[in-house]
Design a protein around this motif. Structure first.
Motif, short mmCIF file in Angstrom:
data_model
loop_
_atom_site.label_atom_id
_atom_site.label_comp_id
_atom_site.label_asym_id
_atom_site.label_seq_id
_atom_site.Cartn_x
_atom_site.Cartn_y
_atom_site.Cartn_z
N ALA A 172 0.84 -1.21 0.00
CA ALA A 172 0.00 0.00 0.00
C ALA A 172 0.87 1.25 0.00
O ALA A 172 0.56 2.25 -0.66
CB ALA A 172 -0.92 0.00 1.22
N ALA A 173 1.99 1.19 0.74
CA ALA A 173 2.90 2.34 0.79
C ALA A 173 3.46 2.63 -0.60
O ALA A 173 3.51 3.79 -1.03
CB ALA A 173 4.04 2.06 1.78
N VAL A 174 3.86 1.59 -1.31
CA VAL A 174 4.41 1.77 -2.66
C VAL A 174 3.34 2.39 -3.57
O VAL A 174 3.64 3.30 -4.36
CB VAL A 174 4.92 0.43 -3.22
N ARG A 175 2.10 1.95 -3.43
CA ARG A 175 1.01 2.53 -4.24
C ARG A 175 0.83 4.02 -3.94
O ARG A 175 0.40 4.78 -4.78
CB ARG A 175 -0.32 1.79 -3.96
N GLN A 176 1.19 4.41 -2.72
CA GLN A 176 1.10 5.83 -2.34
C GLN A 176 2.27 6.65 -2.86
O GLN A 176 2.31 7.86 -2.69
CB GLN A 176 1.08 5.94 -0.80
N GLY A 177 3.27 5.97 -3.42
CA GLY A 177 4.45 6.67 -3.92
C GLY A 177 5.57 6.76 -2.89
O GLY A 177 6.49 7.56 -3.03
N ILE A 178 5.48 5.93 -1.85
CA ILE A 178 6.50 5.94 -0.80
C ILE A 178 7.61 4.95 -1.18
O ILE A 178 7.33 3.81 -1.56
CB ILE A 178 5.87 5.55 0.57
N SER A 179 8.87 5.39 -1.06
CA SER A 179 9.98 4.48 -1.39
C SER A 179 10.80 4.11 -0.14
O SER A 179 11.47 3.09 -0.11
CB SER A 179 10.90 5.13 -2.43
N VAL A 180 10.75 4.97 0.87
CA VAL A 180 11.47 4.70 2.12
C VAL A 180 10.53 4.93 3.30
O VAL A 180 9.85 5.97 3.37
CB VAL A 180 12.72 5.63 2.28
N ILE A 181 10.50 3.96 4.20
CA ILE A 181 9.66 4.09 5.40
C ILE A 181 10.55 3.97 6.63
O ILE A 181 11.42 3.08 6.69
CB ILE A 181 8.59 2.97 5.45
N THR A 182 10.35 4.87 7.58
CA THR A 182 11.03 4.70 8.86
C THR A 182 10.10 3.91 9.77
O THR A 182 8.98 4.35 10.05
CB THR A 182 11.31 6.08 9.50
N ALA A 183 10.57 2.76 10.18
CA ALA A 183 9.78 1.95 11.12
C ALA A 183 9.93 2.57 12.51
O ALA A 183 11.05 2.69 13.02
CB ALA A 183 10.28 0.51 11.12
N THR A 184 8.82 3.01 13.07
CA THR A 184 8.90 3.71 14.36
C THR A 184 7.99 3.05 15.40
O THR A 184 6.94 3.60 15.75
CB THR A 184 8.49 5.19 14.19
N PRO A 185 8.37 1.87 15.85
CA PRO A 185 7.54 1.23 16.88
C PRO A 185 7.54 2.04 18.18
O PRO A 185 8.51 2.76 18.47
CB PRO A 185 8.23 -0.13 17.09
N HIS A 186 6.46 1.92 18.93
CA HIS A 186 6.39 2.61 20.22
C HIS A 186 7.51 2.13 21.13
O HIS A 186 7.88 0.95 21.12
CB HIS A 186 5.05 2.32 20.90
N HIS A 187 8.01 3.06 21.94
CA HIS A 187 9.01 2.70 22.93
C HIS A 187 8.73 3.48 24.21
O HIS A 187 8.50 4.69 24.15
CB HIS A 187 10.41 3.03 22.39
N LYS A 188 8.68 2.76 25.31
CA LYS A 188 8.49 3.37 26.64
C LYS A 188 7.15 4.09 26.80
O LYS A 188 7.08 5.09 27.53
CB LYS A 188 9.63 4.36 26.95
N ASN A 189 6.13 3.61 26.11
CA ASN A 189 4.83 4.29 26.25
C ASN A 189 3.96 3.65 27.34
O ASN A 189 2.76 3.90 27.43
CB ASN A 189 4.09 4.36 24.92
N GLY A 190 4.57 2.79 28.14
CA GLY A 190 3.83 2.16 29.23
C GLY A 190 3.25 0.82 28.81
O GLY A 190 2.89 -0.01 29.65
N LYS A 191 3.16 0.60 27.51
CA LYS A 191 2.60 -0.64 27.01
C LYS A 191 3.63 -1.41 26.18
O LYS A 191 3.70 -2.63 26.23
CB LYS A 191 1.38 -0.31 26.14
N PHE A 192 4.40 -0.65 25.42
CA PHE A 192 5.37 -1.29 24.52
C PHE A 192 6.78 -0.75 24.73
O PHE A 192 6.96 0.48 24.82
CB PHE A 192 4.98 -1.07 23.06
N ASP A 193 7.73 -1.65 24.81
CA ASP A 193 9.14 -1.29 24.82
C ASP A 193 9.80 -1.98 23.63
O ASP A 193 9.67 -3.19 23.49
CB ASP A 193 9.82 -1.79 26.11
N ASN A 194 10.46 -1.22 22.80
CA ASN A 194 11.18 -1.80 21.67
C ASN A 194 12.57 -1.19 21.64
O ASN A 194 12.78 -0.11 21.08
CB ASN A 194 10.44 -1.53 20.36
N GLU A 195 13.51 -1.88 22.26
CA GLU A 195 14.87 -1.34 22.37
C GLU A 195 15.55 -1.32 21.00
O GLU A 195 15.18 -2.06 20.09
CB GLU A 195 15.67 -2.19 23.36
N TRP A 196 16.53 -0.48 20.89
CA TRP A 196 17.13 -0.15 19.61
C TRP A 196 17.67 -1.38 18.86
O TRP A 196 17.41 -1.55 17.67
CB TRP A 196 18.22 0.90 19.82
#
Ligand SMILES: [Fe+2]
Length: 254
Positions: free
Chosen positions: A28-52
């Motif tokens: 779907a992103a490619v159909r929108q014309g997006i070529s690069v996506i930054t994956a930005t998972p939640h971190h330290k929001n009280g529910k999800f921790d995703n260390e670097w």
């Protein structure tokens, strides 16, 4: 086009639930014309921790899959970090990271307020050579009531990112109206999807840019796209002097 904010990594937060959904989002992103996506998972929001290190590993795996599937999209690592006291220490320790390993850090506030220590922490981040980007200020109820809070942070040097779906009206007419007020006052520097899925919180980037073009012209669209490029290259972004939003005063008979 570059999307700086997206929950495309599978099984890490409230974004893509499994790899198949990540692949569908990538198409779907490619159909929108997006070529690069930054994956930005939640971190330290009280529910999800995703260390670097975990984000890097998941990003590499997703890129391998996209290659196998023949999808022309590159995913780069990032985090959406809830502002918290030890953020700087954790950044130095390598537990937090910037967008595409740059000095640009995507931070979010709790949805209903701006922590009192935000001004100080943002100042300290900048003193440490980091560039904080405030995620979707238009969706924060305290900022909506008192836009001066955002004005002060932007004046201080922070940048801010609008969510595409806010511009298109997906979150309602009030948020849409406020988004345009922020655009008008030079209080936002990026437009990103913050896509979580394809059903309820999808990309809407093309539609948002079409609305921005209609209201402000093609130069405004180019401005936002160029700023996203600058982040990925870890270069300085373009900023116009921020202005205060003038809230309408209600004159009564009191
Ligand atoms: Fe997000």
């Amino acid at each position: 086009m570059i999307d700086l904010h997206c929950h495309i990594l599978p099984e890490v937060d409230d974004g893509a639930k499994h790899l198949t959904e990540s692949i569908e989002m990538a198409r779907a992103a490619v159909r929108q014309g997006i070529s690069v996506i930054t994956a930005t998972p939640h971190h330290k929001n009280g529910k999800f921790d995703n260390e670097w290190s975990f984000v890097i590993e998941k990003t590499e795996k997703l890129n391998e899959t996209l290659k196998q599937e023949g999808i022309p999209l590159t995913v780069v690592p990032g985090q959406e970090i809830r502002l918290y006291g030890e953020l700087l220490e954790d950044f130095s320790a390598g537990n937090c990271g910037g967008l595409n390993q740059s000095n640009y850090i995507l931070i979010e506030f709790p949805s209903n307020h701006v922590p009192r220590y935000a001004e100080r922490l943002i100042f300290d981040m900048m003193m440490a050579g980091l560039n904080p980007i405030i995620a979707h200020p238009e969706r924060n109820s305290e900022i909506a009531q008192n836009p001066d809070l955002l004005y002060k942070l932007v004046k201080q040097g922070a940048a801010a990112q609008l969510t595409a779906a806010s511009i298109t009206g997906t979150f309602g007419s009030k948020i849409k109206k406020f988004s345009f007020e922020l655009l008008n006052s030079n209080l936002v520097h990026f437009i990103a999807s913050d896509a979580h899925d394809l059903k309820y919180r999808s990309f809407h980037m093309q539609e948002a840019f079409a609305e921005v073009e209609e209201q402000f012209g093609i130069d405004a669209v180019e401005y936002f796209k160029e700023n996203a490029d600058c982040v990925i290259r870890n270069e300085a972004i373009y900023k116009e002097p921020p202005e205060r939003i003038k809230k309408k005063k209600f004159f009564g008979i009191f």
